[in-house]
Design a protein around this motif. Structure first.
Motif, PDB file in Angstrom:
ATOM      1  N   ALA A   1       8.269 -91.802  28.789  1.00 49.08           N
ATOM      2  CA  ALA A   1       8.312 -92.363  27.434  1.00 49.08           C
ATOM      3  C   ALA A   1       8.517 -93.867  27.525  1.00 49.08           C
ATOM      4  O   ALA A   1       9.042 -94.386  28.512  1.00 49.08           O
ATOM      5  CB  ALA A   1       9.441 -91.726  26.618  1.00 49.08           C
ATOM      6  N   CYS A   2       8.100 -94.563  26.466  1.00 45.77           N
ATOM      7  CA  CYS A   2       8.290 -96.004  26.443  1.00 45.77           C
ATOM      8  C   CYS A   2       8.683 -96.443  25.036  1.00 45.77           C
ATOM      9  O   CYS A   2       8.540 -95.690  24.067  1.00 45.77           O
ATOM     10  CB  CYS A   2       7.033 -96.746  26.898  1.00 45.77           C
ATOM     11  SG  CYS A   2       5.614 -96.588  25.794  1.00 45.77           S
ATOM     12  N   VAL A   3       9.191 -97.667  24.951  1.00 48.92           N
ATOM     13  CA  VAL A   3       9.650 -98.217  23.674  1.00 48.92           C
ATOM     14  C   VAL A   3       9.080 -99.626  23.523  1.00 48.92           C
ATOM     15  O   VAL A   3       9.147-100.428  24.457  1.00 48.92           O
ATOM     16  CB  VAL A   3      11.187 -98.265  23.591  1.00 48.92           C
ATOM     17  CG1 VAL A   3      11.623 -98.787  22.225  1.00 48.92           C
ATOM     18  CG2 VAL A   3      11.786 -96.887  23.865  1.00 48.92           C
ATOM     19  N   GLN A   4       8.547 -99.891  22.352  1.00 48.72           N
ATOM     20  CA  GLN A   4       8.049-101.231  22.023  1.00 48.72           C
ATOM     21  C   GLN A   4       9.005-101.873  21.026  1.00 48.72           C
ATOM     22  O   GLN A   4       9.550-101.203  20.143  1.00 48.72           O
ATOM     23  CB  GLN A   4       6.654-101.139  21.411  1.00 48.72           C
ATOM     24  CG  GLN A   4       6.062-102.477  20.986  1.00 48.72           C
ATOM     25  CD  GLN A   4       4.723-102.330  20.284  1.00 48.72           C
ATOM     26  OE1 GLN A   4       4.152-101.243  20.227  1.00 48.72           O
ATOM     27  NE2 GLN A   4       4.212-103.420  19.732  1.00 48.72           N
ATOM     28  N   LEU A   5       9.224-103.175  21.167  1.00 50.81           N
ATOM     29  CA  LEU A   5      10.147-103.912  20.312  1.00 50.81           C
ATOM     30  C   LEU A   5       9.420-105.061  19.626  1.00 50.81           C
ATOM     31  O   LEU A   5       8.676-105.801  20.258  1.00 50.81           O
ATOM     32  CB  LEU A   5      11.304-104.472  21.161  1.00 50.81           C
ATOM     33  CG  LEU A   5      12.247-105.482  20.503  1.00 50.81           C
ATOM     34  CD1 LEU A   5      12.998-104.861  19.330  1.00 50.81           C
ATOM     35  CD2 LEU A   5      13.216-106.049  21.541  1.00 50.81           C
ATOM     36  N   LYS A   6       9.629-105.197  18.345  1.00 47.60           N
ATOM     37  CA  LYS A   6       9.089-106.352  17.625  1.00 47.60           C
ATOM     38  C   LYS A   6      10.016-106.700  16.466  1.00 47.60           C
ATOM     39  O   LYS A   6      10.778-105.867  15.974  1.00 47.60           O
ATOM     40  CB  LYS A   6       7.667-106.084  17.118  1.00 47.60           C
ATOM     41  CG  LYS A   6       7.481-104.823  16.308  1.00 47.60           C
ATOM     42  CD  LYS A   6       6.005-104.578  16.026  1.00 47.60           C
ATOM     43  CE  LYS A   6       5.779-103.259  15.314  1.00 47.60           C
ATOM     44  NZ  LYS A   6       4.338-102.983  15.078  1.00 47.60           N
ATOM     45  N   ASP A   7       9.977-107.969  16.073  1.00 49.25           N
ATOM     46  CA  ASP A   7      10.722-108.414  14.906  1.00 49.25           C
ATOM     47  C   ASP A   7       9.897-109.468  14.186  1.00 49.25           C
ATOM     48  O   ASP A   7       8.732-109.688  14.529  1.00 49.25           O
ATOM     49  CB  ASP A   7      12.122-108.941  15.296  1.00 49.25           C
ATOM     50  CG  ASP A   7      12.078-110.118  16.270  1.00 49.25           C
ATOM     51  OD1 ASP A   7      11.078-110.861  16.257  1.00 49.25           O
ATOM     52  OD2 ASP A   7      13.036-110.293  17.043  1.00 49.25           O
ATOM     53  N   ARG A   8      10.474-110.110  13.176  1.00 46.67           N
ATOM     54  CA  ARG A   8       9.686-111.044  12.376  1.00 46.67           C
ATOM     55  C   ARG A   8       9.337-112.322  13.143  1.00 46.67           C
ATOM     56  O   ARG A   8       8.456-113.079  12.718  1.00 46.67           O
ATOM     57  CB  ARG A   8      10.434-111.406  11.093  1.00 46.67           C
ATOM     58  CG  ARG A   8      11.731-112.168  11.290  1.00 46.67           C
ATOM     59  CD  ARG A   8      12.364-112.521   9.959  1.00 46.67           C
ATOM     60  NE  ARG A   8      13.656-113.179  10.095  1.00 46.67           N
ATOM     61  CZ  ARG A   8      13.814-114.483  10.304  1.00 46.67           C
ATOM     62  NH1 ARG A   8      12.753-115.273  10.400  1.00 46.67           N
ATOM     63  NH2 ARG A   8      15.027-114.999  10.410  1.00 46.67           N
TER      64      ARG A   8
END
Length: 555
Positions: free
Chosen positions: A438-445
């Protein structure tokens, strides 16, 4: 004479436009190594002379490489194979194409690669030459069908250097039609590009001196318009900027007055590099080793991911004596030599540049804004809400496995098991019923950080063992580690029937942040985390509540 000085003084020979056999054979760079690897060679023509010429390049990069040569075998039966860190297919394509067409040969080659891939989890390099660009594209497409296989185009190396690849007059005597002129170039390519890119964690940052490195002259003596941007220095700056655009961090480490350096970049419109291209700047009269240590800390990378470039050999010796992990290049007075050393430095060249690589500099610039925001708010929930943080969880990341293998290779700080899973190993576990990737992607403004975490889990009876847990340093410091890890594990299919979650741990030189995180959940001191398996009850994960101000999305 120190080995560092020997390596620096060897650069004009190693990185000449056309290195010669005699000049390479006369080099003696000592026996200092920081990495030992083994390579299985499957071939139908000779490689020994090229391996011999590659030795000074391995010594420059502080590598010790043991080559296990198989017999000449057009059939590629891989007889007597033993475990190795890399599998190298060294093939004379003309021996096949003299008797069959390219389509039939490539189809047969794919079957042999499939056999080797099933037997070995090590990266595989297919090194050969082809007849035209169309065959090159087809070969690249062929190797892309299997995980962790790379195509090394021997012909393109010689074409770029304008050197004849083949000399049939020497084929019988040497066991290979590869010309004497081509062999030093291929030795350098093998030792500086192909092997390190397949096996080594990559260089992530260039720490660059200014005076007599990025320009000719001394700013404090010659003034802003007195320092010269020679054609060679301009080409060097352009090359450095191209690396920055591919995701390599740039840091300026200079003994100067800061306002003078800022004014230099503001006024010199002819400089390809701009002040904003540097992700970190250390301009002062402080010790450069301490400055580079601060650069690594600011960029959240290990010192062994930093390549230091300076015209002063004394500075290079001082830095590498205090920070022996740091890589170093001597900036020659002829910047063309510096450029070639940079182009060939091991672990800086990559087989391919991913979208996540390109995002790295943008994300680092956004970190300064994030840290400024953190000083303005005292409530962590408010901080994350203001950033508009989104985590995207993916339990079927088949199209992202290459990026996940890259993350396993690069991550040092938040890496519990230090397994360094290869692409083929991840693919094997992805396809296993008892495992999950499994993997996780991170983003913000402010920026899209891309994929920042990988978790590899395997079911053993009522235990769910986390065999690999890596979080990119770019995601640390935002108080998201619990949500990234615990929420992901809790939603794995294998979690539903387990009784305990066990994290595999191996103590590494820099993975204390990961151990400290696990220690908190084990309710022990960080130095009490044992190597091997460390268990957390299932109920701990079931009772976990993710950060409310973060948007969670499942793909």
């Amino acid at each position: 004479m120190s080995l560092v000085i020997k390596r620096m003084e060897s650069q004009p020979t190693l990185f000449a436009a056309r290195p010669t056999r005699l000049s390479l054979q006369q080099l003696n760079l000592g026996a200092e190594q920081n990495r030992s690897v083994s390579v299985n060679v499957w071939r139908n023509h000779a490689l020994e002379s090229i391996v011999s010429l590659a030795q000074p390049y391995f010594a420059f990069g502080r590598w010790q490489v043991a080559f296990n040569f198989g017999d000449y075998d057009d059939s590629l039966m891989f007889a007597g194979r033993t475990a190795a860190d890399l599998e190298l297919l060294w093939l004379d394509s003309s021996r096949y194409l003299a008797n069959t067409d390219f389509a039939a040969w490539s189809e047969w080659l794919l079957t042999r690669l499939s056999v080797l891939r099933a037997a070995s989890n090590a990266p595989i390099i297919v090194a050969t030459w082809l007849q035209n660009a169309e065959q090159h594209q087809q070969m690249q497409a062929l190797v892309d069908t299997l995980p962790d296989i790379y195509f090394a185009d021997i012909g393109s190396v010689c074409a770029e250097a304008r050197v004849e690849l083949l000399d049939m007059r020497i084929a019988v005597a040497t066991g290979s039609p590869v010309s004497n002129a081509a062999q030093p170039l291929l030795a350098r390519k093998l030792a500086c590009h192909w092997l390190p890119a397949a096996l080594s964690p990559p260089i992530k940052a260039l720490a660059l001196d200014l005076d007599n490195t990025l320009h000719q002259g001394i700013l404090g003596e010659d003034g802003i318009h007195g320092v010269a941007l020679t054609p060679q220095h301009k080409a060097l700056q352009e090359s450095v900027k191209a690396l920055q655009q591919k995701g390599i961090f740039l840091a300026l480490v200079s003994r100067n007055v800061r306002v003078d350096v800022e004014e230099l970049f503001a006024q010199r419109d002819d400089f390809p590099l701009k002040w904003d291209d540097f992700a970190a700047t250390e301009v002062s009269w402080d010790d450069k080793a301490r400055a580079i240590a601060r650069v690594a800390q600011a960029l959240r990378i290990s010192p062994d991911a930093v390549l230091f470039v300076d015209d002063n050999i004394g500075e290079l010796v001082a830095v590498t004596s205090q920070l022996p992990q740091v890589h170093a290049i001597h900036a020659h007075e002829n910047a063309e030599l510096t450029l070639r050393a940079l182009e060939h430095y091991p672990a800086l060249w990559r087989w391919k540049v991913t979208a996540d690589d390109v995002k790295r500099n943008q994300d680092m610039k956004a970190n300064a804004l994030r840290e400024a925001l953190l000083t303005e708010v005292t409530d962590p929930e408010e901080y994350l809400r203001n950033l508009q943080v989104t985590l995207v969880f993916n339990r079927a990341p088949e199209t992202h496995l290459a990026r996940l293998a890259d993350l396993c290779k690069k991550t040092n700080q938040f890496n519990l098991a230090m397994r360094r899973f290869s692409l083929s190993e991840l693919t094997e576990r992805y396809n296993s019923e008892n495992s999950c990737v499994a993997c996780v992607q991170l983003k913000d403004r402010l920026a899209d950080s891309g994929i920042i975490a990988v978790i590899v889990a395997e079911r053993h009876g009522d235990l769910l063992i986390i065999e690999e847990l890596c979080i990119s340093c770019r995601a640390l410091g935002r108080q998201l580690e619990d949500t990234i890890v615990l929420w992901t594990i809790r939603h794995l299919p294998q979690f539903q029937t387990c009784e305990q979650v066990c994290f595999r741990v191996q103590h590494g030189p820099r993975n204390q942040p990961a151990q400290a995180w696990l220690a908190e959940h084990l309710q022990v001191a960080p130095d009490a985390v044992q190597e091997g398996l460390n268990g957390i009850p299932r109920q701990t994960l079931e009772q976990f509540t993710p950060v409310q101000s973060v948007q969670l999305i499942e793909e």
